[in-house]
Design a protein around this motif. Structure first.
Motif, PDB file in Angstrom:
ATOM      1  N   GLN A  20       0.829  -1.205   0.000  1.00  0.00           N
ATOM      2  CA  GLN A  20       0.000   0.000   0.000  1.00  0.00           C
ATOM      3  C   GLN A  20       0.867   1.259   0.000  1.00  0.00           C
ATOM      4  O   GLN A  20       0.395   2.355  -0.323  1.00  0.00           O
ATOM      5  CB  GLN A  20      -0.920   0.033   1.237  1.00  0.00           C
ATOM      6  N   PHE A  21       2.140   1.102   0.374  1.00  0.00           N
ATOM      7  CA  PHE A  21       3.062   2.249   0.470  1.00  0.00           C
ATOM      8  C   PHE A  21       4.219   2.153  -0.523  1.00  0.00           C
ATOM      9  O   PHE A  21       4.834   3.166  -0.841  1.00  0.00           O
ATOM     10  CB  PHE A  21       3.632   2.335   1.890  1.00  0.00           C
ATOM     11  N   LEU A  22       4.505   0.931  -0.980  1.00  0.00           N
ATOM     12  CA  LEU A  22       5.647   0.704  -1.870  1.00  0.00           C
ATOM     13  C   LEU A  22       5.214  -0.145  -3.055  1.00  0.00           C
ATOM     14  O   LEU A  22       4.202  -0.851  -2.977  1.00  0.00           O
ATOM     15  CB  LEU A  22       6.761  -0.046  -1.116  1.00  0.00           C
ATOM     16  N   GLU A  50      16.383   2.611   0.407  1.00  0.00           N
ATOM     17  CA  GLU A  50      16.623   3.175  -0.921  1.00  0.00           C
ATOM     18  C   GLU A  50      17.486   2.264  -1.787  1.00  0.00           C
ATOM     19  O   GLU A  50      17.512   2.398  -3.010  1.00  0.00           O
ATOM     20  CB  GLU A  50      17.273   4.546  -0.790  1.00  0.00           C
ATOM     21  N   GLU A  57      13.876   8.224  -2.492  1.00  0.00           N
ATOM     22  CA  GLU A  57      13.937   9.043  -1.282  1.00  0.00           C
ATOM     23  C   GLU A  57      12.548   9.341  -0.719  1.00  0.00           C
ATOM     24  O   GLU A  57      12.329   9.293   0.493  1.00  0.00           O
ATOM     25  CB  GLU A  57      14.669  10.356  -1.592  1.00  0.00           C
ATOM     26  N   ALA A  58      11.583   9.634  -1.598  1.00  0.00           N
ATOM     27  CA  ALA A  58      10.236   9.988  -1.154  1.00  0.00           C
ATOM     28  C   ALA A  58       9.547   8.815  -0.460  1.00  0.00           C
ATOM     29  O   ALA A  58       8.925   8.985   0.602  1.00  0.00           O
ATOM     30  CB  ALA A  58       9.395  10.455  -2.340  1.00  0.00           C
ATOM     31  N   LYS A  59       9.657   7.620  -1.028  1.00  0.00           N
ATOM     32  CA  LYS A  59       9.004   6.446  -0.433  1.00  0.00           C
ATOM     33  C   LYS A  59       9.699   6.041   0.869  1.00  0.00           C
ATOM     34  O   LYS A  59       9.048   5.623   1.835  1.00  0.00           O
ATOM     35  CB  LYS A  59       8.991   5.290  -1.424  1.00  0.00           C
ATOM     36  N   HIS A  61      11.150   8.091   2.868  1.00  0.00           N
ATOM     37  CA  HIS A  61      10.711   9.108   3.836  1.00  0.00           C
ATOM     38  C   HIS A  61       9.322   8.762   4.387  1.00  0.00           C
ATOM     39  O   HIS A  61       9.052   8.928   5.582  1.00  0.00           O
ATOM     40  CB  HIS A  61      10.695  10.483   3.180  1.00  0.00           C
ATOM     41  N   LYS A  62       8.456   8.271   3.520  1.00  0.00           N
ATOM     42  CA  LYS A  62       7.107   7.885   3.943  1.00  0.00           C
ATOM     43  C   LYS A  62       7.182   6.750   4.973  1.00  0.00           C
ATOM     44  O   LYS A  62       6.457   6.754   5.975  1.00  0.00           O
ATOM     45  CB  LYS A  62       6.296   7.439   2.730  1.00  0.00           C
ATOM     46  N   MET A  63       8.073   5.799   4.755  1.00  0.00           N
ATOM     47  CA  MET A  63       8.245   4.693   5.695  1.00  0.00           C
ATOM     48  C   MET A  63       8.786   5.191   7.034  1.00  0.00           C
ATOM     49  O   MET A  63       8.376   4.725   8.104  1.00  0.00           O
ATOM     50  CB  MET A  63       9.190   3.645   5.104  1.00  0.00           C
ATOM     51  N   CYS A  65       8.223   8.078   8.253  1.00  0.00           N
ATOM     52  CA  CYS A  65       7.104   8.780   8.903  1.00  0.00           C
ATOM     53  C   CYS A  65       6.213   7.781   9.657  1.00  0.00           C
ATOM     54  O   CYS A  65       5.738   8.067  10.762  1.00  0.00           O
ATOM     55  CB  CYS A  65       6.278   9.534   7.872  1.00  0.00           C
ATOM     56  N   ILE A  66       6.001   6.602   9.068  1.00  0.00           N
ATOM     57  CA  ILE A  66       5.214   5.562   9.739  1.00  0.00           C
ATOM     58  C   ILE A  66       5.918   5.138  11.027  1.00  0.00           C
ATOM     59  O   ILE A  66       5.296   4.965  12.075  1.00  0.00           O
ATOM     60  CB  ILE A  66       5.018   4.343   8.811  1.00  0.00           C
TER      61      ILE A  66
END
Length: 208
Positions: A20-22, A50, A57-59, A61-63, A65-66
């Motif tokens: 759902q995130f990657l 990465e 980098e964006a994905k 960063h999202k991880m 944040c979780i």
């Protein structure tokens, strides 16, 4: 409808949740490297994520944040607990130690009403009678005018069964506490498969 959505999410596999995130293939590679979603969220650095194809980098960063959301939830639980009523409270306060990859010993410093003054890390590394000096524990207690102490350490193996070294450390700390007139109330072991109160397990050590 809300209940059906929750049930459908609970039915997802770890790979499906991570997807759902990657990208799905990236999620599969990440879980193959870290064995579980639990270890991915707790131990994978941004650089390590990465390195997986499809995770920029964006994905990453999202991880992260979780992970920060998880950390703040634990910090909130800890902050809400201000008085210790029993071993379960201590285990809840130090639940984050379940995730440490090496042993740490902490002192929980209490006032006369078992209110938490502060917690302080005493040692990092293998816990043994020779490595844990009572003076380190009780120095922290004296500095903070603590009326009592509870010591806590984790078992990275995930099993909370006390070792002979754990028992020996407890006896030394109990003796030192009597001399200092700062009682050791308990020695708690934190592990992923549950915690253990040495006071409950070895009541004879406390003279009961």
């Amino acid at each position: 409808m809300e209940k059906e959505k929750v049930q459908s999410l609970q039915a997802l596999s770890e790979e499906e949740l991570l997807s759902q995130f990657l990208p799905q293939e990236s999620a599969k590679q990440l879980l193959g490297k870290y064995a579980s979603l639990y270890h991915v969220l707790l131990h994978a650095s941004a650089k390590q994520m990465e390195a997986i194809q499809g995770i920029g980098e964006a994905k990453a960063h999202k991880m992260l944040c979780i992970r920060e959301v998880m950390n703040r939830m634990q910090a909130y639980r800890t902050k809400r607990l201000s008085v210790i009523h029993g071993p379960e409270d201590v285990m809840a306060y130090f639940r984050s130690l379940e995730d440490c990859q090496q042993e740490e010993m902490w002192a929980l410093l209490l006032n006369t009403k078992n209110g938490i003054i502060k917690s302080e890390r005493i040692t990092v590394g293998t816990i043994s009678a020779s490595l844990v000096a009572p003076r380190e524990v009780f120095h922290a207690a004296v500095q903070n005018m603590a009326a009592a102490v509870i010591v806590v350490h984790n078992h990275p193996s995930g099993v909370s069964l006390p070792s002979k070294e754990d028992e020996a450390v407890t006896k030394r700390l109990l003796q030192a506490g009597k001399v200092m007139d700062i009682p050791l109330l308990d020695h708690i072991i934190i592990a992923r498969q549950g915690g253990c109160s040495l006071r409950e397990k070895f009541q004879s050590i406390w003279g009961k």
